[in-house]
Design an enzyme around this catalytic site. Structure first.
Site, PDB file in Angstrom:
ATOM      1  N   GLY A  32      -7.497  13.306  20.667  1.00  0.00           N
ATOM      2  CA  GLY A  32      -7.146  14.439  20.961  1.00  0.00           C
ATOM      3  C   GLY A  32      -7.615  15.691  19.725  1.00  0.00           C
ATOM      4  O   GLY A  32      -8.377  16.496  19.951  1.00  0.00           O
ATOM      5  N   ASN A  61       2.341  20.933  24.830  1.00  0.00           N
ATOM      6  CA  ASN A  61       3.054  19.906  24.403  1.00  0.00           C
ATOM      7  C   ASN A  61       4.728  19.696  24.144  1.00  0.00           C
ATOM      8  O   ASN A  61       5.312  19.270  24.309  1.00  0.00           O
ATOM      9  CB  ASN A  61       2.704  19.055  23.072  1.00  0.00           C
ATOM     10  CG  ASN A  61       1.880  20.020  22.075  1.00  0.00           C
ATOM     11  OD1 ASN A  61       1.497  20.977  22.352  1.00  0.00           O
ATOM     12  ND2 ASN A  61       2.719  19.774  21.050  1.00  0.00           N
ATOM     13  N   GLN A  84      -2.464  17.101  26.885  1.00  0.00           N
ATOM     14  CA  GLN A  84      -0.985  16.888  27.511  1.00  0.00           C
ATOM     15  C   GLN A  84      -0.820  16.933  29.031  1.00  0.00           C
ATOM     16  O   GLN A  84      -0.406  16.461  29.765  1.00  0.00           O
ATOM     17  CB  GLN A  84       0.016  17.919  26.933  1.00  0.00           C
ATOM     18  CG  GLN A  84       1.283  17.568  26.924  1.00  0.00           C
ATOM     19  CD  GLN A  84       1.930  16.422  26.159  1.00  0.00           C
ATOM     20  OE1 GLN A  84       2.405  15.382  26.852  1.00  0.00           O
ATOM     21  NE2 GLN A  84       1.425  16.253  24.856  1.00  0.00           N
ATOM     22  N   CYS A  96       9.561  18.526  11.306  1.00  0.00           N
ATOM     23  CA  CYS A  96      10.044  18.252  10.050  1.00  0.00           C
ATOM     24  C   CYS A  96      11.030  17.068  10.349  1.00  0.00           C
ATOM     25  O   CYS A  96      11.876  17.148  11.326  1.00  0.00           O
ATOM     26  CB  CYS A  96      10.792  19.476   9.418  1.00  0.00           C
ATOM     27  SG  CYS A  96      11.638  19.115   7.844  1.00  0.00           S
TER      28      CYS A  96
END
Ligand SMILES: *Cc1c(COP(=O)(O)O)cnc(C)c1O
Length: 390
Positions: free
Chosen positions: A74, A157, A185, A331
């Site tokens: 992708g 997504n 997606q 993160c």
């Protein structure tokens, strides 16, 4: 008692390869290994598999075989579409304006920003509403004669929102501007036929639809030109050099055939589980909101923002209970960063820290979902206690 459950609720991140997809690939590693570019029998066998895969995708996407380009996934499809169209439009007619949104996957967003920083393009963001959706009329207003390419994500997504691609595509088509959509997606849930969607460029990624990782498709309409991004041989119609990855192409094709064939039952399976999650969370947990659109939404996708918690804490607590989920924040440790997609919807920085994404799939059962829903309220409470201690 220690909990040994291990329930996967992260199908938006990746999906398992089906057993028979795995088996279909195997001979192309060990027996049919010729380079399709050769002229001998070994090459022929590989080339036949390549052509057959391309034809299958062409049939399923209702396009021409030469409009199917195989890429490494992708991310590469997004890069080739955006960079390829932008550079070609720049060379041919000096176009230097790019329209996209702030809710794109990084593969599009960072590519657009790189084209701005290093290649002389100006990137402009089409606004999205509080549900992460683009109003096609905004595209009409923002299009310029100098627009090189427009890119709008199909199924988001992070928040699951489905954009009105067909309508946006119509507007781009009227103006003769190449239109790309990231369907990585949405491709597992919707037929994503380019002609019907009015798109010139469309990205798919194998591992989001029960195929292998590291392989993808870029649909490129014969009506638009793109420049290649890499230099090398003349593979993929001169647009994507490199020896074709036949085993992964074969596997991805098989996986895509499956998903199209079982589309209706897959949809029904997902939507029932998704709606159970959404209803229960919103009904049971105070300070929770659904992120993304309630109606124009991927069928397997439930996403929320919880007040007063750091989603990293919540994800770790859920993992301890045996549930693998995701958030918007990429993160993993250290300083929590609010999700830029949630910020683009207008959430406060604090609320944008509390994202949770629960995505179901083929192997998710009702028991999995019920188990998850029984532990979530306590996990949220604990995560809130953790963040109030700071
Ligand atoms: C996963 C994903 C990508 C990246 O695809 P890869 O095959 O992992 O490189 C791009 N866009 C969206 C919307 C995705 O979900």
């Amino acid at each position: 008692m220690r909990n040994h459950k291990n329930v996967y609720l992260d199908y938006a991140a990746s999906t398992p390869v089906d057993e028979d997809v795995f088996n279909a690939m195997e001979p192309y590693f060990t027996q049919v290994y010729g380079n399709p570019s050769g002229i001998h029998q070994h090459a022929q066998s590989s080339e036949n598999a390549l052509h057959a895969s391309r034809r299958t995708f062409a049939v399923l996407l209702n396009c021409l075989p030469e409009e199917i380009l195989f890429t490494s996934g992708g991310t590469e499809s997004d890069n080739l579409a955006l960079r390829g169209a932008a550079m070609s439009e720049k060379h041919h007619r000096n176009a230097d304006h790019i329209l996209t949104t702030k809710v794109e996957h990084q593969a599009v967003l960072k590519t657009a920003l790189d084209l701005q920083e290093n290649y002389g393009f100006e990137v402009e963001f089409i606004p999205v509403d509080g549900k992460g959706r683009v109003d096609p009329e905004e595209v009409r207003n923002l299009l310029r004669d100098s627009t090189a390419v427009v890119s709008v994500i199909h199924g988001n997504n992070e928040i699951g929102t489905i954009n009105p691609i067909q309508e946006i595509g119509m507007i781009c088509r009227e103006r003769g501007v190449p239109f790309h959509t990231d369907a990585v997606q949405s491709g597992v849930h919707l037929p994503v036929q380019p002609e019907e969607l009015n798109v010139d460029l469309l990205s798919l990624g194998g591992h989001k639809f029960y195929g292998p990782k590291g392989i993808g498709v870029l649909f490129k309409s014969k009506k638009v030109k793109i420049d290649p991004v890499m230099t090398g041989g003349s593979h993929e119609f001169g647009l994507r050099p490199g020896t074709e990855n036949i085993p992964l192409i074969v596997g991805m094709t098989r996986a895509y055939e499956h998903i199209r064939k079982n589309q209706e039952s897959y949809h029904l399976h997902n939507i029932q589980l998704r709606d159970q999650i959404i209803e229960t969370v919103l009904g049971k947990i105070d300070g929770s909101v659904l992120t993304g659109h309630p109606k124009y939404r991927l069928p397997n996708h439930a996403s929320f923002a919880f007040t007063e918690l750091d989603s990293n804490n919540l994800l770790m607590l859920l993992d301890t209970e045996g549930y693998s989920c995701a958030s918007g924040s990429s993160c993993k440790t250290g300083h929590p960063e609010p999700s830029s997609v949630l910020l683009a919807l207008g959430l406060s920085a604090n609320d944008a820290l509390g994202g949770l994404r629960v995505t179901v799939g083929k192997h998710t059962t009702r028991e999995d979902v019920e188990g998850f829903l029984s532990v979530l309220p306590t996990a949220v409470e604990k995560a809130r206690n953790l963040s109030s201690l700071k």
